[in-house]
Design a protein around this motif. Structure first.
Motif, PDB file in Angstrom:
ATOM      1  N   LEU A  47       0.839  -1.201   0.000  1.00  0.00           N
ATOM      2  CA  LEU A  47       0.000   0.000   0.000  1.00  0.00           C
ATOM      3  C   LEU A  47       0.871   1.247   0.000  1.00  0.00           C
ATOM      4  N   ALA A  48       1.943   1.201   0.765  1.00  0.00           N
ATOM      5  CA  ALA A  48       2.871   2.332   0.791  1.00  0.00           C
ATOM      6  C   ALA A  48       3.489   2.551  -0.584  1.00  0.00           C
ATOM      7  N   ALA A  49       3.810   1.465  -1.277  1.00  0.00           N
ATOM      8  CA  ALA A  49       4.388   1.578  -2.616  1.00  0.00           C
ATOM      9  C   ALA A  49       3.417   2.261  -3.573  1.00  0.00           C
ATOM     10  N   VAL A  50       2.143   1.956  -3.441  1.00  0.00           N
ATOM     11  CA  VAL A  50       1.123   2.608  -4.277  1.00  0.00           C
ATOM     12  C   VAL A  50       1.081   4.106  -3.987  1.00  0.00           C
ATOM     13  N   HIS A  51       1.091   4.467  -2.713  1.00  0.00           N
ATOM     14  CA  HIS A  51       1.072   5.886  -2.333  1.00  0.00           C
ATOM     15  C   HIS A  51       2.321   6.608  -2.850  1.00  0.00           C
ATOM     16  N   LEU A  52       3.461   5.955  -2.763  1.00  0.00           N
ATOM     17  CA  LEU A  52       4.699   6.569  -3.250  1.00  0.00           C
ATOM     18  C   LEU A  52       4.645   6.775  -4.760  1.00  0.00           C
ATOM     19  N   HIS A  53       4.096   5.818  -5.471  1.00  0.00           N
ATOM     20  CA  HIS A  53       3.961   5.940  -6.918  1.00  0.00           C
ATOM     21  C   HIS A  53       3.069   7.126  -7.284  1.00  0.00           C
ATOM     22  N   GLN A  54       2.087   7.399  -6.430  1.00  0.00           N
ATOM     23  CA  GLN A  54       1.170   8.523  -6.659  1.00  0.00           C
ATOM     24  C   GLN A  54       1.694   9.838  -6.093  1.00  0.00           C
ATOM     25  N   GLY A  55       2.864   9.770  -5.441  1.00  0.00           N
ATOM     26  CA  GLY A  55       3.449  10.979  -4.874  1.00  0.00           C
ATOM     27  C   GLY A  55       2.879  11.368  -3.523  1.00  0.00           C
ATOM     28  N   ASN A  56       2.171  10.451  -2.885  1.00  0.00           N
ATOM     29  CA  ASN A  56       1.571  10.722  -1.572  1.00  0.00           C
ATOM     30  C   ASN A  56       2.503  10.203  -0.474  1.00  0.00           C
ATOM     31  N   HIS A  57       3.562  10.939  -0.211  1.00  0.00           N
ATOM     32  CA  HIS A  57       4.578  10.462   0.727  1.00  0.00           C
ATOM     33  C   HIS A  57       4.072  10.397   2.166  1.00  0.00           C
ATOM     34  N   ARG A  58       3.245  11.336   2.546  1.00  0.00           N
ATOM     35  CA  ARG A  58       2.720  11.334   3.913  1.00  0.00           C
ATOM     36  C   ARG A  58       1.889  10.083   4.161  1.00  0.00           C
ATOM     37  N   GLU A  59       1.008   9.749   3.221  1.00  0.00           N
ATOM     38  CA  GLU A  59       0.190   8.547   3.354  1.00  0.00           C
ATOM     39  C   GLU A  59       1.054   7.289   3.306  1.00  0.00           C
ATOM     40  N   ALA A  60       2.107   7.345   2.474  1.00  0.00           N
ATOM     41  CA  ALA A  60       3.010   6.200   2.381  1.00  0.00           C
ATOM     42  C   ALA A  60       3.712   5.952   3.708  1.00  0.00           C
ATOM     43  N   LEU A  61       4.146   7.029   4.363  1.00  0.00           N
ATOM     44  CA  LEU A  61       4.817   6.862   5.649  1.00  0.00           C
ATOM     45  C   LEU A  61       3.866   6.272   6.683  1.00  0.00           C
ATOM     46  N   GLY A  62       2.605   6.712   6.653  1.00  0.00           N
ATOM     47  CA  GLY A  62       1.619   6.152   7.578  1.00  0.00           C
ATOM     48  C   GLY A  62       1.461   4.652   7.376  1.00  0.00           C
ATOM     49  N   ALA A  63       1.443   4.218   6.115  1.00  0.00           N
ATOM     50  CA  ALA A  63       1.320   2.786   5.827  1.00  0.00           C
ATOM     51  C   ALA A  63       2.584   2.040   6.240  1.00  0.00           C
ATOM     52  N   LEU A  64       3.734   2.662   6.041  1.00  0.00           N
ATOM     53  CA  LEU A  64       4.997   2.019   6.396  1.00  0.00           C
ATOM     54  C   LEU A  64       5.156   1.865   7.902  1.00  0.00           C
ATOM     55  N   GLU A  65       4.540   2.739   8.665  1.00  0.00           N
ATOM     56  CA  GLU A  65       4.606   2.585  10.119  1.00  0.00           C
ATOM     57  C   GLU A  65       3.919   1.296  10.554  1.00  0.00           C
ATOM     58  N   TYR A  66       2.863   0.924   9.867  1.00  0.00           N
ATOM     59  CA  TYR A  66       2.222  -0.364  10.148  1.00  0.00           C
ATOM     60  C   TYR A  66       3.063  -1.510   9.583  1.00  0.00           C
TER      61      TYR A  66
END
Length: 308
Positions: free
Chosen positions: A16-35
């Motif tokens: 999920l974090a990879a998807v957010h990163l691909h879309q440029g949503n780094h904040r959301e990606a970090l939230g997913a990576l914390e999980y």
């Protein structure tokens, strides 16, 4: 959808974090990576993603955790020189204003006397106020004043400060592996607060770690060694004591001798310029004082002649 069904699937959170990163949503990606790191704590790749994403967002405290965790899992393979350089630069940039603010507060409370304020971010140098009537600081008190912990308190760098957190991270990393980039980062942190004694030790480790194999025959590696040598000599000079000044000369003599033996670089103009810049700052050896002629009459009183 997968994480909604099974919130403890670390791979799903990482995807999920990879998807957010691909879309440029780094904040959301970090939230997913914390999980993701919560449920996949032994996966170095997840921690590496966490580190780079946190660093992109300048979430430095989280980046420190990511660096420490990747080093614990991958050791030397986890060290990316560019990432270490960026983390150190950002930490220093965020710390310098705090130190400057502490200096201004100290200067205001003491009327600005007895301190030199520099614009380069280096630590304050306290000196005696001549003619002020103050009692000179005792040796023990002066040593306590110069202790790194005392400096940190003076500069308002408490246990939760980024400076302390990064220092703790680097200390942990260098207890696991010895890497020149990590030692350089520790040296830069120490130099910021004027702790040149600790910095010398870190610079020496960096300097030694770069001298691997035939480094003096490769221009890129030789340039790195010369840059480290220059920083080490400057650090020795900043310490100022006789032993450090001698160590600076010994370090330079060894490097100069090795470079002169190089069959590839001895005549390289860039290397020669780098060597000249180091030679210019190496402290000169003091010439011994000339002894008095044998027939010269001594001015020392007879009752002190045995001590002269």
């Amino acid at each position: 959808r997968v994480v909604a069904l099974d919130a403890e699937r670390g791979e799903a959170w990482n995807n999920l974090a990879a998807v957010h990163l691909h879309q440029g949503n780094h904040r959301e990606a970090l939230g997913a990576l914390e999980y993701a790191v919560k449920y996949k704590r032994k996966n170095w790749k997840v921690w590496e993603n966490y580190l780079t994403t946190a660093l992109h967002l300048r979430e430095m405290a989280k980046a420190y955790v990511g660096l420490r965790s990747t080093v614990e899992l991958r050791q030397a393979a986890a060290v990316d020189e560019k990432i270490i350089e960026l983390m150190t630069s950002e930490t220093l940039k965020l710390t310098i204003p705090l130190i400057q603010k502490a200096r201004e507060h100290a200067a205001a409370s003491k009327g600005g006397e007895g301190r030199d304020v520099k614009d380069d971010g280096s630590a304050l140098r306290a000196h005696d106020n001549e003619g002020s009537g103050e009692v000179p600081m005792k040796k023990k008190e002066r040593e306590e004043k110069l202790h790194p912990d005392m400096r940190l308190r003076e500069f308002g760098l408490g246990p939760g400060s980024l400076f302390r957190l990064y220092d703790k991270c680097l200390t942990r990393c260098t207890s696991i592996i010895s890497h020149p980039s990590l030692w350089q980062a520790r040296a830069q942190m120490s130099e910021l607060i004027g702790d040149f004694k600790s910095s010398v030790s870190f610079r020496e480790s960096q300097f030694q770690g770069l001298q691997v194999g035939d480094w003096h025959e490769d221009k890129e590696r030789a340039s790195s060694v010369l840059a480290a040598a220059r920083a080490l000599v400057m650090c020795y000079t900043s310490c100022g004591d006789a032993r450090s000044l001698t160590a600076a000369r010994v370090a330079w003599d060894g490097i100069e001798a090795r470079m002169l033996q190089s069959s590839n670089l001895a005549g390289d103009e860039e290397i020669k310029t780098a060597m000249a810049s180091i030679r210019a700052i190496v402290p000169k050896k003091k010439e011994p004082a000339a002894s008095a002629p044998a027939n010269e009459t001594s001015n020392v009183p007879d009752f002190l002649s045995d001590w002269a």
